[in-house]
Design an enzyme around this catalytic site. Structure first.
Site, PDB file in Angstrom:
ATOM      1  N   TRP A   1      39.556  39.152  48.135  1.00  9.55           N
ATOM      2  CA  TRP A   1      38.583  39.953  48.052  1.00  9.55           C
ATOM      3  C   TRP A   1      39.501  41.513  48.175  1.00  9.55           C
ATOM      4  O   TRP A   1      40.046  41.656  49.528  1.00  9.55           O
ATOM      5  CB  TRP A   1      37.762  39.959  49.239  1.00  9.55           C
ATOM      6  CG  TRP A   1      36.708  38.709  49.041  1.00  9.55           C
ATOM      7  CD1 TRP A   1      36.868  37.720  47.937  1.00  9.55           C
ATOM      8  CD2 TRP A   1      35.624  38.108  49.852  1.00  9.55           C
ATOM      9  NE1 TRP A   1      36.084  36.674  48.309  1.00  9.55           N
ATOM     10  CE2 TRP A   1      35.067  37.103  49.367  1.00  9.55           C
ATOM     11  CE3 TRP A   1      35.027  38.866  50.814  1.00  9.55           C
ATOM     12  CZ2 TRP A   1      34.261  36.412  49.702  1.00  9.55           C
ATOM     13  CZ3 TRP A   1      34.031  38.053  51.689  1.00  9.55           C
ATOM     14  CH2 TRP A   1      33.566  37.048  50.750  1.00  9.55           C
TER      15      TRP A   1
ATOM     16  N   GLU B   1      42.207  61.673  44.952  1.00 15.07           N
ATOM     17  CA  GLU B   1      42.969  60.720  45.606  1.00 15.07           C
ATOM     18  C   GLU B   1      42.952  60.798  47.151  1.00 15.07           C
ATOM     19  O   GLU B   1      42.575  61.899  47.648  1.00 15.07           O
ATOM     20  CB  GLU B   1      44.405  60.522  45.223  1.00 15.07           C
ATOM     21  CG  GLU B   1      44.602  60.005  43.786  1.00 15.07           C
ATOM     22  CD  GLU B   1      44.487  58.431  43.696  1.00 15.07           C
ATOM     23  OE1 GLU B   1      43.945  57.875  44.875  1.00 15.07           O
ATOM     24  OE2 GLU B   1      44.546  57.926  42.678  1.00 15.07           O
TER      25      GLU B   1
ATOM     26  N   ARG C   1      39.530  50.986  42.727  1.00 10.04           N
ATOM     27  CA  ARG C   1      38.667  51.665  42.243  1.00 10.04           C
ATOM     28  C   ARG C   1      38.365  51.261  40.610  1.00 10.04           C
ATOM     29  O   ARG C   1      39.283  50.599  39.975  1.00 10.04           O
ATOM     30  CB  ARG C   1      39.169  53.266  42.039  1.00 10.04           C
ATOM     31  CG  ARG C   1      40.245  53.327  41.106  1.00 10.04           C
ATOM     32  CD  ARG C   1      40.965  54.733  41.468  1.00 10.04           C
ATOM     33  NE  ARG C   1      41.652  55.382  40.204  1.00 10.04           N
ATOM     34  CZ  ARG C   1      42.737  56.178  40.329  1.00 10.04           C
ATOM     35  NH1 ARG C   1      43.142  56.537  41.435  1.00 10.04           N
ATOM     36  NH2 ARG C   1      43.496  56.409  39.299  1.00 10.04           N
TER      37      ARG C   1
ATOM     38  N   ALA D   1      37.532  44.322  55.422  1.00  9.39           N
ATOM     39  CA  ALA D   1      38.731  43.350  55.303  1.00  9.39           C
ATOM     40  C   ALA D   1      39.450  43.455  53.807  1.00  9.39           C
ATOM     41  O   ALA D   1      40.688  43.250  53.438  1.00  9.39           O
ATOM     42  CB  ALA D   1      38.287  42.043  55.189  1.00  9.39           C
TER      43      ALA D   1
ATOM     44  N   GLN E   1      50.086  44.955  44.107  1.00 10.90           N
ATOM     45  CA  GLN E   1      48.811  44.776  44.922  1.00 10.90           C
ATOM     46  C   GLN E   1      48.230  43.396  44.368  1.00 10.90           C
ATOM     47  O   GLN E   1      48.448  42.727  43.432  1.00 10.90           O
ATOM     48  CB  GLN E   1      47.682  46.019  44.652  1.00 10.90           C
ATOM     49  CG  GLN E   1      48.326  47.008  45.243  1.00 10.90           C
ATOM     50  CD  GLN E   1      47.060  48.213  45.029  1.00 10.90           C
ATOM     51  OE1 GLN E   1      45.959  48.150  44.321  1.00 10.90           O
ATOM     52  NE2 GLN E   1      47.132  49.350  45.742  1.00 10.90           N
ATOM     53  N   HIS E   2      47.400  42.788  45.536  1.00  9.98           N
ATOM     54  CA  HIS E   2      46.823  41.240  45.250  1.00  9.98           C
ATOM     55  C   HIS E   2      46.075  41.169  44.017  1.00  9.98           C
ATOM     56  O   HIS E   2      46.373  40.100  43.298  1.00  9.98           O
ATOM     57  CB  HIS E   2      46.188  40.905  46.591  1.00  9.98           C
ATOM     58  CG  HIS E   2      46.744  41.133  47.755  1.00  9.98           C
ATOM     59  ND1 HIS E   2      46.245  40.827  48.994  1.00  9.98           N
ATOM     60  CD2 HIS E   2      48.049  41.032  47.754  1.00  9.98           C
ATOM     61  CE1 HIS E   2      47.322  41.037  49.889  1.00  9.98           C
ATOM     62  NE2 HIS E   2      48.385  41.062  49.209  1.00  9.98           N
TER      63      HIS E   2
END
Length: 489
Positions: free
Chosen positions: A167, A279, A171, A219, A188-189
């Site tokens: 999770w 940003e 953006r 989280a 990133q994941h």
């Protein structure tokens, strides 16, 4: 622990603090709601709940600044604290310690509830009815490439073999009523999981979740290690399982208390242009990039749904309060796991997540015999230069814990008087966050450059350390007591 199970209970808690403002006049989702939200962040005003959004169906609402700094006097971090089950007067150190404890607890997996018991299933839209056109999707900044359905929701994605469900917040920009695009960064994941689906030759199933338990976006915004399920982490944070429900069209489970859930698949190719977007560093980016396309196949939502928005920009907003706090917790955990004596870590909110401060106890020399401040700082650099969270900030300052790193006045004084203008620092070269504005254009493009560790530790007692010229230290106790007794005079 204060357990809040959905966004509406969270709003009740803010209202009881005087930290929620119901905006009942007509407000446009096209810039106006975001502009008002941005001003509330800059003025530390109550969070705005827009109850009359122009062009939206009656009852459809927008919530601004869901986890920005609180307007409640003396409770600056109240929104962040309430989001993770702490009382509203929790300190920065309380927050970081709370997150570190949860990181070391066994995960508590979510439990599945029936669709009939899930508020997010009160309305189910399929096929042609599943369109963003019926929702008040906000445009955030005038320079943005379009409206942004996602600035505070989590994207649910799972590896093809089912070993890891992630999770995360990233953006997402609207292309039309049935398609979106958004950042899918390889490091990133979500980028890691998407790549596994690409290698398999299948579009990635996804669910985009708005609202629900306030810990969910928190989280999703903190840098947990790869392979860690955020749902299990939230369960550990609370000591009880989060309730989830199956999606309608994809094999994923989403929080049952969510306000809105968008389902579908993410394309195999980077075939849409995303951006620009204002940003977290505080600047309006002019950059665009090619990204995959989210196809919308179903939307479910609660009665009178609430769509949260973050008007990202100059500090302090949700990127700084959530990602910054989460990075500090990861840094603290990693340094302690390495056996180093550390009091706390903190990402100064007004430094736009570009700095990290590590404070150490007064007796660190006793705990590390034969180690001087340069070697201690070097050991901290060794750990953090090899970690994702450590490399996510450009500069780390190592200070004694007579300084509260969350007190900007205290911190600025310490940085100005303890950090040498040229010496007592060490640079470690490698990956750097490409959105940190302090780097050159080439370093950002290549995501490679230095992170620097500054030794700001004081000399040992008796070796030239000067006492503070402060009220607490420069006057005898009886004088301080008399001054305090007559303070109201």
């Amino acid at each position: 622990m204060t357990r809040i199970t959905d966004l509406r209970g969270y709003l009740d808690a803010l209202e009881s603090l005087g930290d929620l403002h119901r905006v009942r006049r007509p407000v446009s989702a096209d810039l106006e709601a975001a502009a008002l939200t941005r001003l509330t962040c800059e003025r530390r005003a109550p969070a705005p709940l827009f109850e009359n959004v122009e062009g939206a169906a009656p009852g459809f609402r927008l919530l601004g600044a869901p986890a920005a700094l609180s307007s409640a006097p003396g409770r600056e971090l109240a929104r962040v604290a309430l989001s993770v089950g702490l009382p509203p007067d929790a300190t920065a150190a309380d927050l970081v310690e709370h997150l570190v404890r949860a990181r070391h607890l066994p995960p508590v997996p979510p439990k599945t509830v029936d669709r009939a018991d899930a508020p997010c299933k009160q309305h189910v839209l399929l096929g042609a009815d599943a369109t963003l056109d019926r929702f008040p999707v906000p445009r955030i900044h005038a320079q943005d490439g379009g409206r942004y359905p996602n600035t505070w929701g989590v994207i649910v994605a799972r590896t093809p073999d089912g070993r890891w469900t992630n999770w995360s917040i990233a953006r997402v920009m609207q292309l039309d009523g049935r398609r979106m695009t958004g950042l899918v960064i390889p490091a990133q994941h979500i980028g890691m999981i998407w790549q596994e689906w690409v290698e398999r030759g299948e579009p990635m199933p996804y669910a985009l979740v708005q609202g629900g338990d306030p810990a969910i976006p928190f989280a999703g915004g903190i840098p947990l290690p790869p392979g860690v399920d955020e749902a299990g982490y939230i369960g550990a944070l609370y000591g009880e399982a989060l309730e989830t429900v199956p999606c309608e069209t994809v094999d994923l489970r989403v929080p049952a208390s969510a306000e809105i859930v968008i389902e579908g698949h993410l394309s195999l190719e980077r075939d849409a242009r995303e951006g620009p977007f204002g940003e977290f560093a505080g600047y309006a980016s002019q950059e665009t990039s090619m990204q995959p396309v989210y196809t919308i196949e179903a939307i479910t939502h609660r009665d009178d749904p609430i769509w949260p928005l973050v008007a990202e920009g100059r500090p302090v907003d949700e990127f700084h309060t959530v990602t910054g706090v989460g990075q500090a917790a990861e840094v603290l955990a990693e340094l302690r796991d390495a056996g180093l004596p550390v009091t706390t870590a903190w990402s100064p909110l007004r430094a736009a997540a570009h700095w990290m401060v590590v404070t150490v106890p007064q007796n660190w020399r006793e705990r590390l015999p034969g180690v001087d401040s340069a070697e201690f700082t070097h050991r901290i650099g060794e750990v953090l230069s090899d970690s994702h969270s450590g490399r996510a900030t450009a500069a780390t300052f190592v200070l004694d814990d007579d300084v509260d790193p969350a007190d900007d006045t205290d911190l600025l004084w310490a940085l100005a008087t303890r950090i040498h203008p040229l010496e007592r620092s060490e640079a470690w070269y490698g990956f750097v966050h490409p959105l940190l504005n302090c780097y050159t254009a080439r370093e950002r493009e290549e995501a490679s450059g230095p992170i620097v560790f500054h030794d700001g530790l004081l000399p040992a007692p008796g070796e030239g350390r000067m006492p503070h010229a402060s009220f607490a230290q420069a006057y005898p106790e009886d004088v301080r007591r008399r001054v305090l007794e007559h303070w109201t005079d």
